[in-house]
Design a protein around this motif. Structure first.
Motif, PDB file in Angstrom:
ATOM      1  N   TYR A  45       2.830  11.301  -1.133  1.00  0.00           N
ATOM      2  CA  TYR A  45       3.932  10.439  -1.554  1.00  0.00           C
ATOM      3  C   TYR A  45       4.630  10.111  -0.179  1.00  0.00           C
ATOM      4  N   ALA A  46       4.685  10.704   0.785  1.00  0.00           N
ATOM      5  CA  ALA A  46       5.383  10.253   2.040  1.00  0.00           C
ATOM      6  C   ALA A  46       4.721   9.140   2.768  1.00  0.00           C
ATOM      7  N   LEU A  47       3.462   9.296   2.664  1.00  0.00           N
ATOM      8  CA  LEU A  47       2.785   8.113   3.339  1.00  0.00           C
ATOM      9  C   LEU A  47       2.915   6.771   2.355  1.00  0.00           C
ATOM     10  N   TYR A  48       2.811   7.011   1.093  1.00  0.00           N
ATOM     11  CA  TYR A  48       3.211   5.902   0.286  1.00  0.00           C
ATOM     12  C   TYR A  48       4.501   5.476   0.500  1.00  0.00           C
ATOM     13  N   ARG A  49       5.400   6.193   0.298  1.00  0.00           N
ATOM     14  CA  ARG A  49       6.922   5.436   0.705  1.00  0.00           C
ATOM     15  C   ARG A  49       7.076   5.141   1.955  1.00  0.00           C
ATOM     16  N   GLY A  50       6.710   6.122   3.042  1.00  0.00           N
ATOM     17  CA  GLY A  50       6.821   5.613   4.268  1.00  0.00           C
ATOM     18  C   GLY A  50       6.346   4.269   4.865  1.00  0.00           C
ATOM     19  N   GLY A  52       5.413   1.754   2.782  1.00  0.00           N
ATOM     20  CA  GLY A  52       6.122   0.797   1.744  1.00  0.00           C
ATOM     21  C   GLY A  52       7.428   0.385   2.719  1.00  0.00           C
ATOM     22  N   MET A  53       7.889   1.377   2.914  1.00  0.00           N
ATOM     23  CA  MET A  53       9.488   1.236   3.749  1.00  0.00           C
ATOM     24  C   MET A  53       8.920   0.570   5.156  1.00  0.00           C
ATOM     25  N   TYR A  54       7.958   0.736   5.732  1.00  0.00           N
ATOM     26  CA  TYR A  54       7.930   0.090   6.852  1.00  0.00           C
ATOM     27  C   TYR A  54       7.557  -1.094   6.778  1.00  0.00           C
ATOM     28  N   ARG A  55       6.782  -1.454   5.745  1.00  0.00           N
ATOM     29  CA  ARG A  55       6.028  -2.976   5.562  1.00  0.00           C
ATOM     30  C   ARG A  55       7.281  -3.706   4.904  1.00  0.00           C
ATOM     31  N   ASP A  56       8.304  -3.140   4.290  1.00  0.00           N
ATOM     32  CA  ASP A  56       9.534  -3.955   3.830  1.00  0.00           C
ATOM     33  C   ASP A  56      10.325  -4.216   4.919  1.00  0.00           C
ATOM     34  N   ALA A  57      10.515  -3.235   5.971  1.00  0.00           N
ATOM     35  CA  ALA A  57      11.296  -3.488   7.309  1.00  0.00           C
ATOM     36  C   ALA A  57      10.996  -4.595   8.078  1.00  0.00           C
ATOM     37  N   LYS A  58       9.581  -4.470   7.990  1.00  0.00           N
ATOM     38  CA  LYS A  58       8.879  -5.951   8.903  1.00  0.00           C
ATOM     39  C   LYS A  58       9.003  -7.273   8.056  1.00  0.00           C
ATOM     40  N   GLY A  59       9.394  -7.045   6.790  1.00  0.00           N
ATOM     41  CA  GLY A  59       9.447  -8.650   5.936  1.00  0.00           C
ATOM     42  C   GLY A  59       8.499  -9.092   5.687  1.00  0.00           C
ATOM     43  N   ALA A  60       7.370  -8.165   5.517  1.00  0.00           N
ATOM     44  CA  ALA A  60       6.134  -8.675   5.031  1.00  0.00           C
ATOM     45  C   ALA A  60       5.692  -9.150   3.576  1.00  0.00           C
ATOM     46  N   GLY A  61       6.563  -9.288   2.799  1.00  0.00           N
ATOM     47  CA  GLY A  61       6.354  -9.595   1.390  1.00  0.00           C
ATOM     48  C   GLY A  61       6.724  -8.733   0.364  1.00  0.00           C
ATOM     49  N   PRO A  84      -2.385   2.074   3.888  1.00  0.00           N
ATOM     50  CA  PRO A  84      -1.590   3.324   3.913  1.00  0.00           C
ATOM     51  C   PRO A  84      -1.113   3.894   2.661  1.00  0.00           C
ATOM     52  N   MET A  85      -0.435   2.675   1.920  1.00  0.00           N
ATOM     53  CA  MET A  85       0.215   2.996   0.668  1.00  0.00           C
ATOM     54  C   MET A  85      -0.674   3.409  -0.630  1.00  0.00           C
ATOM     55  N   TYR A  86      -2.127   2.429  -0.761  1.00  0.00           N
ATOM     56  CA  TYR A  86      -3.109   2.963  -1.793  1.00  0.00           C
ATOM     57  C   TYR A  86      -3.485   4.408  -1.306  1.00  0.00           C
ATOM     58  N   LEU A  87      -3.842   4.478   0.004  1.00  0.00           N
ATOM     59  CA  LEU A  87      -4.129   5.849   0.596  1.00  0.00           C
ATOM     60  C   LEU A  87      -3.287   7.001   0.356  1.00  0.00           C
ATOM     61  N   GLY A  88      -1.943   6.778   0.293  1.00  0.00           N
ATOM     62  CA  GLY A  88      -0.991   7.884  -0.236  1.00  0.00           C
ATOM     63  C   GLY A  88      -1.215   8.079  -1.653  1.00  0.00           C
ATOM     64  N   HIS A  89      -1.321   6.889  -2.612  1.00  0.00           N
ATOM     65  CA  HIS A  89      -1.605   7.195  -4.028  1.00  0.00           C
ATOM     66  C   HIS A  89      -2.990   8.157  -4.276  1.00  0.00           C
ATOM     67  N   LEU A  90      -3.903   7.813  -3.352  1.00  0.00           N
ATOM     68  CA  LEU A  90      -5.129   8.698  -3.492  1.00  0.00           C
ATOM     69  C   LEU A  90      -5.025  10.271  -3.509  1.00  0.00           C
ATOM     70  N   LEU A  91      -4.397  10.452  -2.062  1.00  0.00           N
ATOM     71  CA  LEU A  91      -4.227  11.594  -1.547  1.00  0.00           C
ATOM     72  C   LEU A  91      -3.218  12.303  -2.572  1.00  0.00           C
ATOM     73  N   TYR A  92      -2.323  11.802  -3.199  1.00  0.00           N
ATOM     74  CA  TYR A  92      -1.494  12.506  -4.297  1.00  0.00           C
ATOM     75  C   TYR A  92      -2.500  12.922  -5.328  1.00  0.00           C
ATOM     76  N   CYS A  93      -3.251  12.027  -5.643  1.00  0.00           N
ATOM     77  CA  CYS A  93      -4.096  12.368  -6.930  1.00  0.00           C
ATOM     78  C   CYS A  93      -5.029  13.252  -6.555  1.00  0.00           C
ATOM     79  N   LEU A  94      -5.586  13.355  -5.402  1.00  0.00           N
ATOM     80  CA  LEU A  94      -6.494  14.533  -4.885  1.00  0.00           C
ATOM     81  C   LEU A  94      -5.789  15.694  -5.080  1.00  0.00           C
ATOM     82  N   GLY A  95      -4.585  15.676  -4.310  1.00  0.00           N
ATOM     83  CA  GLY A  95      -3.652  16.941  -4.584  1.00  0.00           C
ATOM     84  C   GLY A  95      -3.498  17.490  -5.976  1.00  0.00           C
TER      85      GLY A  95
END
Length: 164
Positions: A45-50, A52-61, A84-95
């Motif tokens: 979850y942290a990877l997904y959110r982090g 996403g926030m990084y991408r948003d802060a860069k104004g990437a779309g 990394p956002m998709y990877l966060g989803h998958l790590l969470y699901c694996l958890g």
């Protein structure tokens, strides 16, 4: 129908629907939750959110495919994994698989992996059209899913980034 109830959204599936279904399946099977997997859930979850926030802060779309990105993000966590956002989803699901030890959780992980893999393929095609050689260079440098162990990311020129 409200946006909050729209379970077609990947984040709502991964972080709301899938835990509910997996935990319900564990309860029906009378399985105790294996809490040793909670750190993987938190990390996913942290990877997904982090990311996403990084991408948003860069104004990437925008999120999803609503609008094409205006800028390619290749630094930060994106220097280690292209998704990394998709990877966060998958790590969470694996958890969830480890936490509940249910077939339901395993099937949901496999479903989300198939969905994310298809999404990545479409993203790669779209980004190659938008960013051309800059994106193709990024594809060659940075792995799709898992970071290379012991390797420092390279910049576009091939040099390692300056230490901070």
């Amino acid at each position: 129908h409200t946006k909050a109830l729209d379970l077609r959204s990947s984040p709502r599936q991964t972080f709301v629907l899938f835990p509910l279904l997996s935990i319900a399946a564990a309860a029906v099977a009378r399985r105790r939750l294996d809490l040793r997997w909670v750190p993987l859930l938190a990390a996913g979850y942290a990877l997904y959110r982090g990311a996403g926030m990084y991408r948003d802060a860069k104004g990437a779309g925008s999120h999803g495919f609503a609008k094409p990105p205006v800028r390619l993000v290749t630094d930060g966590v994106y220097a280690y994994t292209r998704n990394p956002m998709y990877l966060g989803h998958l790590l969470y699901c694996l958890g969830l698989v480890g936490l509940t030890r249910t077939r339901v959780a395993l099937l949901l992980f496999l479903w989300q992996y198939a969905r994310m893999s298809d999404r990545v393929r479409r993203d790669e095609e779209r980004l190659a059209e938008i960013f051309g050689d800059e994106y193709r260079d990024y594809l060659a440098r940075v792995p799709r899913w898992l970071p290379r162990v012991g390797k420092r990311p390279r910049t576009t020129s091939g040099a390692s980034p300056a230490p901070r």
